[in-house]
Write a protein that holds these residues in place. Structure first.
Motif, PDB file in Angstrom:
ATOM      1  N   GLU A 124       0.840  -1.207   0.000  1.00 30.55           N
ATOM      2  CA  GLU A 124       0.000   0.000   0.000  1.00 30.55           C
ATOM      3  C   GLU A 124       0.877   1.261   0.000  1.00 30.55           C
ATOM      4  O   GLU A 124       0.577   2.245  -0.697  1.00 30.55           O
ATOM      5  CB  GLU A 124      -0.914  -0.017   1.227  1.00 30.55           C
ATOM      6  CG  GLU A 124      -1.993  -1.104   1.168  1.00 30.55           C
ATOM      7  CD  GLU A 124      -2.770  -1.193   2.467  1.00 30.55           C
ATOM      8  OE1 GLU A 124      -2.354  -0.543   3.459  1.00 30.55           O
ATOM      9  OE2 GLU A 124      -3.784  -1.929   2.498  1.00 30.55           O
ATOM     10  N   ARG A 125       1.978   1.235   0.790  1.00 31.33           N
ATOM     11  CA  ARG A 125       2.859   2.393   0.859  1.00 31.33           C
ATOM     12  C   ARG A 125       3.571   2.599  -0.467  1.00 31.33           C
ATOM     13  O   ARG A 125       3.692   3.730  -0.967  1.00 31.33           O
ATOM     14  CB  ARG A 125       3.881   2.191   1.988  1.00 31.33           C
ATOM     15  CG  ARG A 125       4.776   3.422   2.200  1.00 31.33           C
ATOM     16  CD  ARG A 125       5.608   3.300   3.466  1.00 31.33           C
ATOM     17  NE  ARG A 125       6.480   2.136   3.454  1.00 31.33           N
ATOM     18  CZ  ARG A 125       6.283   1.019   4.156  1.00 31.33           C
ATOM     19  NH1 ARG A 125       5.200   0.902   4.933  1.00 31.33           N
ATOM     20  NH2 ARG A 125       7.125  -0.002   4.083  1.00 31.33           N
ATOM     21  N   GLU A 127       2.567   1.739  -3.400  1.00 28.99           N
ATOM     22  CA  GLU A 127       1.636   2.218  -4.431  1.00 28.99           C
ATOM     23  C   GLU A 127       1.394   3.713  -4.314  1.00 28.99           C
ATOM     24  O   GLU A 127       1.206   4.409  -5.328  1.00 28.99           O
ATOM     25  CB  GLU A 127       0.307   1.453  -4.311  1.00 28.99           C
ATOM     26  CG  GLU A 127       0.407   0.012  -4.826  1.00 28.99           C
ATOM     27  CD  GLU A 127      -0.903  -0.738  -4.672  1.00 28.99           C
ATOM     28  OE1 GLU A 127      -1.742  -0.303  -3.846  1.00 28.99           O
ATOM     29  OE2 GLU A 127      -1.073  -1.760  -5.380  1.00 28.99           O
ATOM     30  N   ARG A 128       1.431   4.238  -3.110  1.00 34.51           N
ATOM     31  CA  ARG A 128       1.286   5.699  -2.958  1.00 34.51           C
ATOM     32  C   ARG A 128       2.538   6.404  -3.462  1.00 34.51           C
ATOM     33  O   ARG A 128       2.461   7.475  -4.080  1.00 34.51           O
ATOM     34  CB  ARG A 128       1.047   6.049  -1.490  1.00 34.51           C
ATOM     35  CG  ARG A 128      -0.348   5.645  -0.988  1.00 34.51           C
ATOM     36  CD  ARG A 128      -0.658   6.321   0.339  1.00 34.51           C
ATOM     37  NE  ARG A 128       0.251   5.909   1.396  1.00 34.51           N
ATOM     38  CZ  ARG A 128       0.059   4.865   2.195  1.00 34.51           C
ATOM     39  NH1 ARG A 128      -1.027   4.102   2.036  1.00 34.51           N
ATOM     40  NH2 ARG A 128       0.944   4.560   3.143  1.00 34.51           N
ATOM     41  N   LEU A 129       3.679   5.757  -3.200  1.00 35.12           N
ATOM     42  CA  LEU A 129       4.937   6.383  -3.644  1.00 35.12           C
ATOM     43  C   LEU A 129       5.089   6.348  -5.157  1.00 35.12           C
ATOM     44  O   LEU A 129       5.626   7.281  -5.763  1.00 35.12           O
ATOM     45  CB  LEU A 129       6.124   5.669  -2.993  1.00 35.12           C
ATOM     46  CG  LEU A 129       6.272   5.879  -1.475  1.00 35.12           C
ATOM     47  CD1 LEU A 129       7.394   5.016  -0.921  1.00 35.12           C
ATOM     48  CD2 LEU A 129       6.540   7.363  -1.159  1.00 35.12           C
ATOM     49  N   GLU A 131       2.844   6.634  -7.299  1.00 37.27           N
ATOM     50  CA  GLU A 131       2.028   7.698  -7.886  1.00 37.27           C
ATOM     51  C   GLU A 131       2.810   9.017  -7.942  1.00 37.27           C
ATOM     52  O   GLU A 131       2.500   9.861  -8.783  1.00 37.27           O
ATOM     53  CB  GLU A 131       0.740   7.874  -7.073  1.00 37.27           C
ATOM     54  CG  GLU A 131      -0.225   6.698  -7.173  1.00 37.27           C
ATOM     55  CD  GLU A 131      -1.419   6.879  -6.269  1.00 37.27           C
ATOM     56  OE1 GLU A 131      -1.445   7.885  -5.521  1.00 37.27           O
ATOM     57  OE2 GLU A 131      -2.336   6.016  -6.295  1.00 37.27           O
ATOM     58  N   LYS A 132       3.806   9.156  -7.037  1.00 35.93           N
ATOM     59  CA  LYS A 132       4.617  10.390  -6.993  1.00 35.93           C
ATOM     60  C   LYS A 132       5.993  10.173  -7.637  1.00 35.93           C
ATOM     61  O   LYS A 132       6.864  11.034  -7.523  1.00 35.93           O
ATOM     62  CB  LYS A 132       4.819  10.830  -5.548  1.00 35.93           C
ATOM     63  CG  LYS A 132       3.509  11.113  -4.827  1.00 35.93           C
ATOM     64  CD  LYS A 132       3.762  11.457  -3.371  1.00 35.93           C
ATOM     65  CE  LYS A 132       2.463  11.713  -2.623  1.00 35.93           C
ATOM     66  NZ  LYS A 132       2.705  12.040  -1.197  1.00 35.93           N
TER      67      LYS A 132
END
Length: 373
Positions: A124-125, A127-129, A131-132
């Motif tokens: 999950e972490r 996947e957020r990274l 995106e950036k």
């Protein structure tokens, strides 16, 4: 002249006497004297005729109790021949190693689930990274692969736990249904393994079944009973070897699927209530089935019947005391008497004694006897 006349007169007289003798002989040959016989009047009587069949008592349910795991018998909870209830404990196999295996499997599940939770958060972490554009895509792919592996590990650990729980449950042998336990085949401390040895046998008692066989010519009659005919033919009872009759009436529940090719018979099964365990699995008894000779039936002494080429006849006496043979369809033998299903009616007269002297159309001089029934 007088002498000649005398001679002529004597000749005429002798001729007349001779002619009379011949006439009487001719009459005697044409009409023989009536045959003296003893006769009875055909009657009806209330009867209950029974067909009997060799039968075997079988339980509705029966199971051999065998171990499913290896170990040592540590407890026997029942006595030989005891009545037991469904779910009741019967035997215990040493539980220690199976308890330990279950605990170990539970720990493995906890570890696998913890690892899965950690990897899930990492994914999950990542996947957020991603995106950036703050992490390499390859690292995300590795994390997702690790997630799939962790999920599989949890599945495998849970399966192992279920297997351990099953093995632990097998350490207690319980009754699968109500019934009576047999004589135990093992003692405390006996070593067992999957399938070996036989621990005991459990049979259900109430209701209980009785099996017997009929010939294929009787199938139509029993088919009618299977369809719920309320005729007294549907009454089934059993008798024991000592002649006593079981007090409960049975119900026909099963007819086998096919007639035996070699035997020409088919198997039937009757259900009986058995509250007092008077019927025990494996017993041989006699199935008693009320047949069609039930109620008011024409009954005659069997002595009055003659057999010719497999067919049965009686001599019936008409109003002119002439006898004629009458073909009968016979039913059940009732001691010295027999039921007549067709061929006679109440009130008719038949020859009872002296049959061997008769022929069709003979004249008789009947002596009427009182009822022989």
């Amino acid at each position: 002249m007088r002498t000649q006349a005398t001679i002529l007169t004597l000749a005429v007289m002798l001729f007349g006497i001779s002619s009379c003798g011949k006439s009487e002989a001719t009459v005697q040959q044409a009409a023989p004297p009536a045959v003296a016989v003893k006769a009875i009047t055909v009657e009806q009587k209330q009867v209950t005729a029974i067909d009997e069949y060799p039968s075997t008592v079988v339980p509705k349910n029966e199971v051999e109790l065998r171990p499913q795991i290896s170990g040592t018998i540590t407890n026997i909870f029942i006595q030989d021949g005891q009545t037991v209830k469904k779910g009741q404990k019967l035997y215990e196999i040493d539980r220690s190693k199976y308890v330990a295996a279950k605990q170990q499997a539970e720990a493995a599940v906890a570890i696998a689930e913890s690892n899965l939770a950690r990897i899930t958060k990492d994914v999950e972490r990542y996947e957020r990274l991603i995106e950036k554009d703050a992490i390499a895509k390859q690292q995300v792919d590795y994390a997702k692969a690790d997630l799939l592996t962790a999920q599989s590990q949890v599945t495998a650990a849970k399966a192992q736990l279920e297997s351990a729980k099953t093995d632990l449950s097998y350490t207690l042998v319980t009754a699968p249904f109500d019934g009576t336990i047999g004589i135990s085949q093992v003692r405390l401390g006996a070593q067992v393994s999957p399938g070996q040895p036989l621990l005991n046998t459990l049979s259900s008692d109430n209701p209980i079944l009785v099996n017997f066989s009929i010939s294929e010519r009787e199938i139509p009659r029993f088919n009618r009973l299977m369809k719920g005919n309320d005729n007294p033919d549907s009454l089934f009872t059993i008798s024991f070897h000592d002649g006593s009759v079981y007090p409960f009436i049975g119900e026909l529940v099963t007819m086998d699927r096919a007639v035996g090719r070699q035997s020409g018979t088919i198997n039937l099964r009757v259900k009986f209530d058995n509250p007092n365990r008077d019927l025990i699995s494996g017993m041989t008894v006699s199935m008693r089935v009320i047949n069609q000779d039930y109620g008011q039936q024409v009954i005659i002494p069997y002595k009055a019947v003659t057999e010719q080429m497999g067919e049965y006849f009686v001599y019936v006496i008409d109003n002119e005391n002439t006898v004629s043979q009458r073909k009968l369809e016979l039913g059940s033998l009732l001691g010295a008497n027999i039921a007549v299903r067709s061929g006679l009616k109440p009130g008719e007269k038949i020859v009872f004694e002296g049959i061997q002297k008769l022929r069709q159309g003979a004249k008789v001089a009947p002596e009427m006897l009182p009822s022989q029934l």
